[in-house]
Write a protein that holds these residues in place. Structure first.
Motif, PDB file in Angstrom:
ATOM      1  N   GLN A   1      14.947  -7.083  84.041  1.00 54.91           N
ATOM      2  CA  GLN A   1      14.462  -7.769  82.841  1.00 54.91           C
ATOM      3  C   GLN A   1      14.325  -9.274  83.054  1.00 54.91           C
ATOM      4  O   GLN A   1      13.598  -9.940  82.309  1.00 54.91           O
ATOM      5  CB  GLN A   1      15.428  -7.522  81.670  1.00 54.91           C
ATOM      6  CG  GLN A   1      15.470  -6.086  81.170  1.00 54.91           C
ATOM      7  CD  GLN A   1      14.146  -5.668  80.562  1.00 54.91           C
ATOM      8  OE1 GLN A   1      13.524  -4.708  81.012  1.00 54.91           O
ATOM      9  NE2 GLN A   1      13.688  -6.382  79.566  1.00 54.91           N
ATOM     10  N   LEU A   2      15.012  -9.797  84.060  1.00 56.60           N
ATOM     11  CA  LEU A   2      15.043 -11.242  84.293  1.00 56.60           C
ATOM     12  C   LEU A   2      14.826 -11.537  85.765  1.00 56.60           C
ATOM     13  O   LEU A   2      15.431 -10.900  86.634  1.00 56.60           O
ATOM     14  CB  LEU A   2      16.408 -11.799  83.851  1.00 56.60           C
ATOM     15  CG  LEU A   2      16.684 -13.279  84.094  1.00 56.60           C
ATOM     16  CD1 LEU A   2      15.715 -14.159  83.313  1.00 56.60           C
ATOM     17  CD2 LEU A   2      18.124 -13.610  83.708  1.00 56.60           C
ATOM     18  N   ARG A   3      13.949 -12.480  86.030  1.00 59.53           N
ATOM     19  CA  ARG A   3      13.784 -12.992  87.387  1.00 59.53           C
ATOM     20  C   ARG A   3      13.384 -14.463  87.305  1.00 59.53           C
ATOM     21  O   ARG A   3      13.106 -14.987  86.224  1.00 59.53           O
ATOM     22  CB  ARG A   3      12.763 -12.177  88.186  1.00 59.53           C
ATOM     23  CG  ARG A   3      11.363 -12.183  87.657  1.00 59.53           C
ATOM     24  CD  ARG A   3      10.483 -11.226  88.470  1.00 59.53           C
ATOM     25  NE  ARG A   3       9.104 -11.227  88.021  1.00 59.53           N
ATOM     26  CZ  ARG A   3       8.177 -12.075  88.467  1.00 59.53           C
ATOM     27  NH1 ARG A   3       8.472 -13.002  89.388  1.00 59.53           N
ATOM     28  NH2 ARG A   3       6.934 -12.020  88.009  1.00 59.53           N
ATOM     29  N   PHE A   4      13.329 -15.123  88.469  1.00 58.82           N
ATOM     30  CA  PHE A   4      13.145 -16.568  88.486  1.00 58.82           C
ATOM     31  C   PHE A   4      12.087 -16.978  89.514  1.00 58.82           C
ATOM     32  O   PHE A   4      11.870 -16.287  90.525  1.00 58.82           O
ATOM     33  CB  PHE A   4      14.467 -17.268  88.826  1.00 58.82           C
ATOM     34  CG  PHE A   4      15.537 -17.055  87.800  1.00 58.82           C
ATOM     35  CD1 PHE A   4      15.628 -17.873  86.689  1.00 58.82           C
ATOM     36  CD2 PHE A   4      16.448 -16.004  87.941  1.00 58.82           C
ATOM     37  CE1 PHE A   4      16.606 -17.672  85.730  1.00 58.82           C
ATOM     38  CE2 PHE A   4      17.436 -15.789  86.986  1.00 58.82           C
ATOM     39  CZ  PHE A   4      17.508 -16.623  85.884  1.00 58.82           C
ATOM     40  N   THR A   5      11.443 -18.102  89.234  1.00 56.17           N
ATOM     41  CA  THR A   5      10.441 -18.665  90.137  1.00 56.17           C
ATOM     42  C   THR A   5      10.389 -20.176  89.926  1.00 56.17           C
ATOM     43  O   THR A   5      10.904 -20.690  88.924  1.00 56.17           O
ATOM     44  CB  THR A   5       9.051 -18.062  89.867  1.00 56.17           C
ATOM     45  OG1 THR A   5       8.101 -18.610  90.789  1.00 56.17           O
ATOM     46  CG2 THR A   5       8.580 -18.400  88.457  1.00 56.17           C
ATOM     47  N   HIS A   6       9.770 -20.874  90.866  1.00 52.10           N
ATOM     48  CA  HIS A   6       9.566 -22.325  90.711  1.00 52.10           C
ATOM     49  C   HIS A   6       8.123 -22.645  90.335  1.00 52.10           C
ATOM     50  O   HIS A   6       7.739 -23.805  90.220  1.00 52.10           O
ATOM     51  CB  HIS A   6       9.932 -23.063  92.006  1.00 52.10           C
ATOM     52  CG  HIS A   6       9.131 -22.622  93.195  1.00 52.10           C
ATOM     53  ND1 HIS A   6       7.855 -23.072  93.443  1.00 52.10           N
ATOM     54  CD2 HIS A   6       9.438 -21.755  94.189  1.00 52.10           C
ATOM     55  CE1 HIS A   6       7.406 -22.508  94.549  1.00 52.10           C
ATOM     56  NE2 HIS A   6       8.329 -21.698  95.018  1.00 52.10           N
ATOM     57  N   SER A   7       7.297 -21.603  90.106  1.00 47.76           N
ATOM     58  CA  SER A   7       5.862 -21.792  89.925  1.00 47.76           C
ATOM     59  C   SER A   7       5.441 -21.736  88.456  1.00 47.76           C
ATOM     60  O   SER A   7       5.559 -20.688  87.811  1.00 47.76           O
ATOM     61  CB  SER A   7       5.103 -20.724  90.719  1.00 47.76           C
ATOM     62  OG  SER A   7       3.728 -20.757  90.411  1.00 47.76           O
ATOM     63  N   LEU A   8       4.940 -22.854  87.939  1.00 53.38           N
ATOM     64  CA  LEU A   8       4.381 -22.852  86.587  1.00 53.38           C
ATOM     65  C   LEU A   8       3.073 -22.073  86.537  1.00 53.38           C
ATOM     66  O   LEU A   8       2.721 -21.509  85.496  1.00 53.38           O
ATOM     67  CB  LEU A   8       4.158 -24.287  86.108  1.00 53.38           C
ATOM     68  CG  LEU A   8       5.350 -24.968  85.439  1.00 53.38           C
ATOM     69  CD1 LEU A   8       4.997 -26.406  85.091  1.00 53.38           C
ATOM     70  CD2 LEU A   8       5.790 -24.225  84.184  1.00 53.38           C
ATOM     71  N   ALA A   9       2.351 -22.041  87.640  1.00 54.46           N
ATOM     72  CA  ALA A   9       1.122 -21.254  87.683  1.00 54.46           C
ATOM     73  C   ALA A   9       1.430 -19.775  87.475  1.00 54.46           C
ATOM     74  O   ALA A   9       0.737 -19.069  86.727  1.00 54.46           O
ATOM     75  CB  ALA A   9       0.412 -21.461  89.022  1.00 54.46           C
ATOM     76  N   GLU A  10       2.497 -19.306  88.110  1.00 56.98           N
ATOM     77  CA  GLU A  10       2.914 -17.909  87.920  1.00 56.98           C
ATOM     78  C   GLU A  10       3.352 -17.690  86.482  1.00 56.98           C
ATOM     79  O   GLU A  10       3.070 -16.637  85.890  1.00 56.98           O
ATOM     80  CB  GLU A  10       4.049 -17.575  88.885  1.00 56.98           C
ATOM     81  CG  GLU A  10       4.499 -16.125  88.807  1.00 56.98           C
ATOM     82  CD  GLU A  10       5.627 -15.809  89.770  1.00 56.98           C
ATOM     83  OE1 GLU A  10       6.141 -14.677  89.699  1.00 56.98           O
ATOM     84  OE2 GLU A  10       5.994 -16.691  90.576  1.00 56.98           O
ATOM     85  N   ALA A  11       4.022 -18.690  85.910  1.00 52.23           N
ATOM     86  CA  ALA A  11       4.471 -18.575  84.524  1.00 52.23           C
ATOM     87  C   ALA A  11       3.292 -18.405  83.578  1.00 52.23           C
ATOM     88  O   ALA A  11       3.319 -17.575  82.668  1.00 52.23           O
ATOM     89  CB  ALA A  11       5.290 -19.812  84.140  1.00 52.23           C
ATOM     90  N   ALA A  12       2.246 -19.189  83.794  1.00 48.26           N
ATOM     91  CA  ALA A  12       1.067 -19.124  82.924  1.00 48.26           C
ATOM     92  C   ALA A  12       0.399 -17.758  82.994  1.00 48.26           C
ATOM     93  O   ALA A  12      -0.131 -17.259  81.989  1.00 48.26           O
ATOM     94  CB  ALA A  12       0.087 -20.223  83.303  1.00 48.26           C
ATOM     95  N   ARG A  13       0.425 -17.140  84.153  1.00 49.64           N
ATOM     96  CA  ARG A  13      -0.170 -15.816  84.305  1.00 49.64           C
ATOM     97  C   ARG A  13       0.723 -14.713  83.744  1.00 49.64           C
ATOM     98  O   ARG A  13       0.242 -13.664  83.334  1.00 49.64           O
ATOM     99  CB  ARG A  13      -0.453 -15.523  85.787  1.00 49.64           C
ATOM    100  CG  ARG A  13      -1.498 -16.429  86.430  1.00 49.64           C
ATOM    101  CD  ARG A  13      -1.893 -15.901  87.808  1.00 49.64           C
ATOM    102  NE  ARG A  13      -0.756 -15.855  88.727  1.00 49.64           N
ATOM    103  CZ  ARG A  13      -0.414 -16.841  89.546  1.00 49.64           C
ATOM    104  NH1 ARG A  13      -1.112 -17.986  89.537  1.00 49.64           N
ATOM    105  NH2 ARG A  13       0.620 -16.716  90.364  1.00 49.64           N
ATOM    106  N   PHE A  14       2.013 -14.965  83.721  1.00 45.89           N
ATOM    107  CA  PHE A  14       2.989 -13.928  83.398  1.00 45.89           C
ATOM    108  C   PHE A  14       3.041 -13.581  81.915  1.00 45.89           C
ATOM    109  O   PHE A  14       3.200 -12.417  81.529  1.00 45.89           O
ATOM    110  CB  PHE A  14       4.374 -14.383  83.875  1.00 45.89           C
ATOM    111  CG  PHE A  14       5.482 -13.418  83.564  1.00 45.89           C
ATOM    112  CD1 PHE A  14       5.688 -12.293  84.344  1.00 45.89           C
ATOM    113  CD2 PHE A  14       6.340 -13.639  82.487  1.00 45.89           C
ATOM    114  CE1 PHE A  14       6.714 -11.401  84.064  1.00 45.89           C
ATOM    115  CE2 PHE A  14       7.365 -12.758  82.198  1.00 45.89           C
ATOM    116  CZ  PHE A  14       7.557 -11.630  82.990  1.00 45.89           C
ATOM    117  N   ALA A  15       2.938 -14.601  81.050  1.00 41.79           N
ATOM    118  CA  ALA A  15       3.181 -14.358  79.625  1.00 41.79           C
ATOM    119  C   ALA A  15       2.330 -15.266  78.750  1.00 41.79           C
ATOM    120  O   ALA A  15       1.736 -16.240  79.227  1.00 41.79           O
ATOM    121  CB  ALA A  15       4.662 -14.578  79.318  1.00 41.79           C
TER     122      ALA A  15
END
Length: 453
Positions: free
Chosen positions: A63-77
């Motif tokens: 349910q939870l994971r982590f990244t340093h990428s805001l680009a990935e964040a924008a695509r994720f949710a």
């Protein structure tokens, strides 16, 4: 629901872990690659009861994971919580908004290329007007993005509880869609009866600052009464109990002692004053400046009384300090009154040993001139005075008779009003606390040496 939490400091990590535990799919983002690695391995970078178990349970479930990428964040949710810090500006009382501004600007670039409506939810504590300003900047780059503000009301040491079972939820929103999205996210709390207060952006921003300023005012008020009690021979603890019985006032936060510290109350009081002054309304909150000054004066009063109890001078004296964290249940030493007092005493020539069950490492990093130990008797060895400066429950369990065999002089200043004065006095200790009479202490000729000596 899928969501991101940008910033994995105290607020962000607790929020991310709790949202995942509620069943949401959460991606945590932080620029610090080492922190992302540690979190992905289930290592919590600070002490907060229950958080380690929560983090690891939701990492394991996926349910939870982590990244340093805001680009990935924008695509994720399509829903993004911003939880970065807003510390006090160097050389100013105003809030430093560089981190919030930076995250919003960078996130906007990545959201620009994403299709469909999205919601950026601020949880950082900011001056009134920040959300509207950020919304304008965001919409210039990503017109389909909307800003809401959802302040947090976490108590360090109880943050997991306060997130999963909050006393209230406040949402500053512009559109019904934003309101509905936040209600869906927090549906378990709302269904359990937690009030959901939907309001405009400025009110949501002001709620956190107003709440912390009010709590700070209660603390400084009772400390001012303690100063009067010292002059008049009254008992501030009984006074606080009697005054707090009035339901219009309430007992919580009428706790006399060393005063408030940490990363929230001091900076939030100052930030509210600074913003009011920017608006030409400084006179309306002038009393908050005195609240801040009373709080800081408690540290000086503690040092002064400790010096008297040490024999009139710190030079060549040994001083034991029980507590380094700004409050129990945390390893946070930011603006810690305990460490401010300890270092102030060290600067006056004393040898200072500090004990704290959780904050020794963080304290050592900030105040390398102080000695830290995880052993209470070691901290108190040959002490001329013992200072109780953080109200950890374990300090209430200390056997004063046994500790008297370790110190040079059995003298203690309870700056948190949580120790049993009668128990310490019956064990031969000189016991002092602000705003409390001192019956039964040894004669005023000075503190006696311990039985060991």
């Amino acid at each position: 629901m899928r969501m991101t939490v940008i910033g994995t400091g105290y607020v962000g990590l607790v929020h991310a872990a709790c949202m995942a535990d509620m069943g949401h799919e959460v991606l945590g983002i932080d620029r610090d690659a080492d922190r992302i690695t540690a979190l992905s391995q289930g290592r919590v970078p600070f002490f907060e009861p229950g958080l380690h178990e929560l983090l690891n349970r939701n990492l394991k479930s996926g349910q939870l994971r982590f990244t340093h990428s805001l680009a990935e964040a924008a695509r994720f949710a399509r829903t993004h919580f911003v939880c970065v810090g807003t510390p006090q500006q160097p050389g100013s009382h105003a809030a430093d908004l560089r981190f919030v501004d930076g995250v919003m600007d960078e996130l906007a670039v990545h959201l620009r290329d994403q299709r469909g409506w999205c919601l950026v939810v601020g949880k950082s504590t900011v001056p009134v007007g920040t959300a509207t300003r950020l919304a304008d900047r965001l919409c210039e780059v990503a017109p389909h993005a909307e800003v809401a503000w959802n302040p947090e009301f976490l108590r360090e040491g109880f943050a997991v509880h306060d997130t999963l079972m909050p006393e209230r939820l406040v949402a500053g929103v512009v559109s019904p869609r934003a309101d509905a999205t936040l209600r869906e996210i927090y549906a378990p709390m709302v269904h359990a009866g937690t009030p959901f207060i939907s309001t405009d952006l400025p009110t949501a921003e002001l709620v956190k600052l107003a709440a912390n300023s009010f709590l700070a005012t209660k603390i400084s008020f009772i400390n001012a009464m303690a100063e009067l009690c010292d002059a008049m021979g009254a008992d501030v603890v009984t006074l606080a109990e009697a005054v707090g019985r009035d339901p219009r006032i309430g007992r919580p936060f009428l706790q006399p002692g060393l005063g408030f510290g940490g990363s929230c109350l001091p900076k939030d009081v100052r930030a509210l004053v600074a913003r009011a002054e920017e608006l030409g309304l400084g006179a309306s909150v002038a009393f908050l400046r005195e609240v801040d000054e009373i709080n800081m004066r408690q540290r000086l009063r503690t040092i002064t009384l400790a010096e008297q109890l040490a024999g009139g001078s710190f030079s060549g004296r040994n001083v034991a300090v029980l507590g380094a964290a700004f409050k129990p249940g945390s390893d946070d030493v930011r603006d810690s009154p305990a460490l401010a007092v300890a270092d102030g005493i060290r600067c006056q020539g004393a040898r200072v040993r500090v004990h704290d069950p959780e904050a020794a490492d963080r304290g050592r990093a900030v105040f390398p001139g102080l000695q830290f130990t995880l052993d209470v008797p070691k901290a108190c060895e040959d002490a001329d005075v013992v200072l109780h400066l953080t109200a950890w429950p374990e300090y209430g369990g200390i056997d004063p008779t046994e500790l008297a065999m370790v110190v040079r002089r059995p003298v203690i200043l309870d700056a948190r009003h949580t120790l049993d004065a009668a128990r310490w006095r019956s064990s031969g200790w000189t016991f002092r606390a602000f705003g409390r009479p001192s019956p039964g202490d040894p004669a005023d000729t000075g503190p006696s040496e311990s039985p060991r000596r």
